[in-house]
Design an enzyme around this catalytic site. Sequence first.
Site, PDB file in Angstrom:
ATOM      1  CD  GLU A  73      -2.469   1.036   2.912  1.00 16.64           C
ATOM      2  OE1 GLU A  73      -2.066   0.187   3.749  1.00 16.64           O
ATOM      3  OE2 GLU A  73      -3.412   1.794   3.129  1.00 16.64           O
ATOM      4  CB  VAL A 123       0.426  -0.601  12.374  1.00 18.64           C
ATOM      5  CG1 VAL A 123       1.125   0.320  11.392  1.00 18.64           C
ATOM      6  CG2 VAL A 123      -1.065  -0.288  12.390  1.00 18.64           C
ATOM      7  CE  LYS A 129      -7.059   0.980   3.775  1.00 13.27           C
ATOM      8  NZ  LYS A 129      -5.842   1.368   4.504  1.00 13.27           N
ATOM      9  CB  CYS A 150      -4.063  -2.129   4.532  1.00  7.82           C
ATOM     10  SG  CYS A 150      -3.125  -2.306   6.064  1.00  7.82           S
TER      11      CYS A 150
HETATM   12  C1  ACM Z   1      -3.986   0.154   7.237  1.00  4.24           C
HETATM   13  O1  ACM Z   1      -5.104   0.044   6.718  1.00  4.24           O
HETATM   14  N1  ACM Z   1      -2.998   0.775   6.600  1.00  4.24           N
HETATM   15  C2  ACM Z   1      -3.719  -0.379   8.568  1.00  4.24           C
END
Ligand code: ACM
Length: 267
Positions: free
Chosen positions: A39, A172, A110, A145
């Site tokens: 990402e 993370v 996203k 993510c």
């Molecule tokens: C994330 O969505 N970058 C944790």
Amino acid sequence: MPILSLAQFEPRLGEEERNFDYIKTIVENDNSDILCFPELATSGYFFKDKNELASLAMEADSDGICELQEFSTELNKIIVLGFPELDGQEIYNSVAILMPRKSQSSIYRKTHLFSKERNIFSEGNTGFFNTYSEEFDINIGLMICYDWRFPEAARTLALGGADLILCPSNLVTGVWDSVMSARALENKVYIGVANRIGKEKQDDEELVFNGSSAIYDYNGKHLTSAGAENEIIISAEIFPEKTRDKSFNSINNIFSDRRPDYYFRKS
Ligand code: ACM
């Protein structure tokens, strides 16, 4: 059968040129058919504010993305990477899937924004979709993510015919591994999580990106995985046709056994 590679590395916040050079060097030297980066691979992640993000955002037809598209066509390689996408007044946390045939390339934005991303990015509006490659006879779905926390994301892609779900990430937390394995098993699809490594800091808040990129087969088994801190390319051979029969014994089939009429309580 296509070889999938995930390039785990440390994008440097604000060092767009350096990040692009790094990505291009990997693309040129890699022998796989499908190559996926994390990402926001071109920009880094922990932006101070919307101005900093805006200074690093690029349009989907910017020079850098077009150059990678040319590599995709020349090298007959599918390239997937995250970047901050500028579209008019909006900036999306996007992933490009660059196909050897340019007309098949597209952008996923996203859907589920994580934490402070909400302050600076616009919510994605592309929805979940798959891209089919005739060359490799593979249908590839994209999520990014934090989308992993929503089982609907992988389910939607799988119901739409995904053989492989790619999930470029800047993770993370350490809680996603068992979930990704379950997502692969319950949908009978391959999953590739391309995570980044390194740390980024704003004021007294530090984010530690925990690597551990992984490829799961359609039974949820790790085919290969990376360490938490090293730059590395991990690879596995993918057999797309093995994901297409959703039976797992002579009686049960995870798709035709579904009973969607019972999944929502009727009022
Ligand atoms: C994330 O969505 N970058 C944790």
